[in-house]
Design a protein around this motif. Structure first.
Motif, PDB file in Angstrom:
ATOM      1  N   THR A   1       0.861  -1.178   0.000  1.00 29.54           N
ATOM      2  CA  THR A   1       0.000   0.000   0.000  1.00 29.54           C
ATOM      3  C   THR A   1       0.903   1.234   0.000  1.00 29.54           C
ATOM      4  O   THR A   1       2.007   1.215   0.549  1.00 29.54           O
ATOM      5  N   ALA A   2       0.419   2.282  -0.650  1.00 26.45           N
ATOM      6  CA  ALA A   2       1.181   3.527  -0.730  1.00 26.45           C
ATOM      7  C   ALA A   2       0.251   4.627  -1.221  1.00 26.45           C
ATOM      8  O   ALA A   2      -0.838   4.354  -1.736  1.00 26.45           O
TER       9      ALA A   2
ATOM     10  N   GLN B   1      -4.677   7.720  -0.929  1.00 22.42           N
ATOM     11  CA  GLN B   1      -4.110   6.381  -1.109  1.00 22.42           C
ATOM     12  C   GLN B   1      -4.204   5.995  -2.580  1.00 22.42           C
ATOM     13  O   GLN B   1      -5.240   6.196  -3.229  1.00 22.42           O
TER      14      GLN B   1
ATOM     15  N   THR C   1       3.357   2.216   2.745  1.00 24.79           N
ATOM     16  CA  THR C   1       2.669   2.368   4.030  1.00 24.79           C
ATOM     17  C   THR C   1       2.299   1.001   4.578  1.00 24.79           C
ATOM     18  O   THR C   1       1.898   0.876   5.730  1.00 24.79           O
TER      19      THR C   1
END
Ligand code: ATP
Length: 229
Positions: free
Chosen positions: A11-12, A18, A57
């Motif tokens: 995730t990023a 997002q 993340t």
């Protein structure tokens, strides 16, 4: 077999926005993997995460069996990740020769070998990069990345904005690289050309990998569902 590049549930995003919602993909040594998806689905963001230009993340990122999730982009390049970024980004005031030499690191890819792949660069060695045509700048960007002797070459929209004959030249070079065993992650809009060079494909949709498999199994239904306009 361990993958050369391995992303799991990554995730990023950009601040509060997002962009990746759990991307899982793997690329094996010597493989050409197409990273596909409509505009804004997260392809370039995935590349930025891999190149360590954007923090993860969540999830994991391994390269050559090594956890690279917290490396700086400089260290990621040193570890063997070579990027040809969207928009090429050559050093405009520097000559072709200077552009090629700044990035060079010892290895199998030498200047003569790059000039064999792109003879036109050889004719332009003393010229400032800004005076090159778009296609020549793209060749320069690829040549520069190769001279870092990467274990993985990442091509983000390498044929964008080029005339058809120049695109064909770039694809010929990409096929030659594949023939020489270079591992490549490639993003491009041409399904036809990707079909001729990629071993496997991953399709991103809204920041998730929604399909992956051998290029030969990428059927019309999948194309229409995930890539059609
Ligand atoms: P394209 O083919 O248009 O380049 P893409 O698949 O590469 O698309 P990304 O550029 O990764 O898509 O974008 C994924 C999402 O992240 C999009 O919703 C986009 O608006 C958002 N995004 C990309 N870059 C930024 C940024 N610098 N700041 C904020 N949001 C961004």
């Amino acid at each position: 077999m361990t993958a050369l590049l391995d992303l799991s549930d990554v995730t990023a995003g950009y601040g509060a926005v997002q962009a990746l919602f759990g991307v899982t993909l793997a690329l094996r040594e010597g493989e050409v993997l197409a990273l596909m998806g409509r505009n804004g689905m997260g392809k370039t963001t995935t590349v930025r995460v891999i190149m360590r230009m954007l923090p993860l993340t969540g999830g994991t990122l391994f390269f050559d069996g090594r956890d690279i999730a917290r490396l700086s982009s400089y260290r990621a390049a040193q570890a063997g990740l070579g990027l040809v970024p969207e928009g090429r980004r050559c050093f405009a005031p520097l000559t072709v020769a200077e552009n090629l030499s700044v990035a060079a690191r010892p290895g199998d890819w030498t200047l003569p070998r790059v000039l064999e792949l792109f003879p036109r660069l050889g004719e332009r060695m003393g010229q400032a990069a800004r005076t090159l045509s778009g296609g020549e700048q793209q060749m320069l960007a690829i040549g520069r990345a190769l001279l870092t002797n990467p274990r993985l070459l990442i091509l983000d929209e390498a044929t964008e904005g080029l005339a058809p004959v120049v695109r064909a030249e770039i694809w010929t070079a990409i096929r030659a690289l594949k023939g020489q065993g270079v591992s490549i992650l490639v993003i491009d809009k041409s399904l036809k050309e990707l079909g001729s060079v990629a071993d496997r494909a991953v399709i991103l949709e809204r920041g998730q990998a929604v399909w992956q498999g051998p290029m030969s199994e990428l059927g019309e239904d999948v194309v229409n569902r995930h890539l059609g306009v």
